[in-house]
Design a protein around this motif. Structure first.
Motif, PDB file in Angstrom:
ATOM      1  N   ILE A  66       0.869  -1.172   0.000  1.00 37.53           N
ATOM      2  CA  ILE A  66       0.000   0.000   0.000  1.00 37.53           C
ATOM      3  C   ILE A  66       0.905   1.220   0.000  1.00 37.53           C
ATOM      4  O   ILE A  66       1.804   1.327   0.833  1.00 37.53           O
ATOM      5  N   GLN A  67       0.684   2.138  -0.941  1.00 39.49           N
ATOM      6  CA  GLN A  67       1.446   3.380  -0.996  1.00 39.49           C
ATOM      7  C   GLN A  67       0.530   4.521  -0.582  1.00 39.49           C
ATOM      8  O   GLN A  67      -0.595   4.631  -1.059  1.00 39.49           O
ATOM      9  N   ARG A  68       1.030   5.359   0.310  1.00 43.83           N
ATOM     10  CA  ARG A  68       0.271   6.520   0.766  1.00 43.83           C
ATOM     11  C   ARG A  68       1.039   7.787   0.405  1.00 43.83           C
ATOM     12  O   ARG A  68       2.246   7.852   0.591  1.00 43.83           O
ATOM     13  N   GLN A  69       0.309   8.777  -0.119  1.00 44.61           N
ATOM     14  CA  GLN A  69       0.933  10.037  -0.513  1.00 44.61           C
ATOM     15  C   GLN A  69       0.221  11.186   0.191  1.00 44.61           C
ATOM     16  O   GLN A  69      -0.983  11.124   0.442  1.00 44.61           O
ATOM     17  N   LEU A  70       0.992  12.239   0.461  1.00 41.34           N
ATOM     18  CA  LEU A  70       0.443  13.430   1.115  1.00 41.34           C
ATOM     19  C   LEU A  70      -0.281  13.038   2.399  1.00 41.34           C
ATOM     20  O   LEU A  70      -1.462  13.306   2.588  1.00 41.34           O
ATOM     21  N   THR A  71       0.485  12.392   3.274  1.00 38.04           N
ATOM     22  CA  THR A  71      -0.049  11.793   4.489  1.00 38.04           C
ATOM     23  C   THR A  71       0.250  12.651   5.707  1.00 38.04           C
ATOM     24  O   THR A  71       1.321  13.238   5.826  1.00 38.04           O
ATOM     25  N   ASN A  72      -0.714  12.712   6.617  1.00 39.32           N
ATOM     26  CA  ASN A  72      -0.484  13.291   7.937  1.00 39.32           C
ATOM     27  C   ASN A  72      -1.005  12.305   8.978  1.00 39.32           C
ATOM     28  O   ASN A  72      -1.324  11.162   8.648  1.00 39.32           O
ATOM     29  N   ASP A  73      -1.095  12.703  10.237  1.00 40.11           N
ATOM     30  CA  ASP A  73      -1.525  11.794  11.288  1.00 40.11           C
ATOM     31  C   ASP A  73      -2.970  11.328  11.123  1.00 40.11           C
ATOM     32  O   ASP A  73      -3.345  10.275  11.608  1.00 40.11           O
ATOM     33  N   ARG A  74      -3.783  12.108  10.418  1.00 42.50           N
ATOM     34  CA  ARG A  74      -5.213  11.809  10.311  1.00 42.50           C
ATOM     35  C   ARG A  74      -5.579  11.058   9.025  1.00 42.50           C
ATOM     36  O   ARG A  74      -6.466  10.221   9.020  1.00 42.50           O
ATOM     37  N   MET A  75      -4.921  11.420   7.911  1.00 45.38           N
ATOM     38  CA  MET A  75      -5.358  10.855   6.637  1.00 45.38           C
ATOM     39  C   MET A  75      -4.277  10.992   5.572  1.00 45.38           C
ATOM     40  O   MET A  75      -3.326  11.741   5.729  1.00 45.38           O
TER      41      MET A  75
END
Length: 117
Positions: A3-12
């Motif tokens: 799973i790749q996540r982009q533009l991530t912060n603690d919430r989303m």
């Protein structure tokens, strides 16, 4: 599959890629003082930018959920912009609902799922 996540912060994460599919977080426009047409234009432009950064585009939309602050007041104006933006022959599965959004100035928010080419 990773799973790749982009533009991530603690919430989303704004973008999540998994198994050939791109998921965008609920997207809104920048100018919250604007009317429904401008908020829709800005939201769709943001979606295009995020899809491009993920390696896909609006021709690969699978599903879109549209949240409107006031469906009676904003459905027609939002659809006028949507219909101009969406290429012929690639309409995704779509739902449009009225919702209380996180900020009172937000008139429209879109959540998108797209395929990677």
């Amino acid at each position: 599959m990773s799973i790749q996540r982009q533009l991530t912060n603690d919430r989303m994460s704004q973008v999540v890629l998994h198994n050939g599919t791109v998921y965008l977080a609920g997207q809104v426009g920048k100018d919250m003082s604007a009317g429904i047409e401008q908020q829709t234009r800005e939201t769709l432009a943001n979606i295009e930018r995020l899809l491009d950064s993920a390696g896909t585009d609006k021709n690969h939309l699978l599903s879109v959920t549209i949240y409107l602050k006031d469906i009676d007041a904003h459905f027609e104006g939002m659809n006028a912009i949507w219909d101009k933006w969406l290429p012929n022959g690639v309409a995704p599965a779509r739902a449009t609902v009225q919702a209380k959004l996180c900020e009172p100035e937000i008139l429209v928010e879109l959540s998108v799922v797209a395929a990677l080419p």
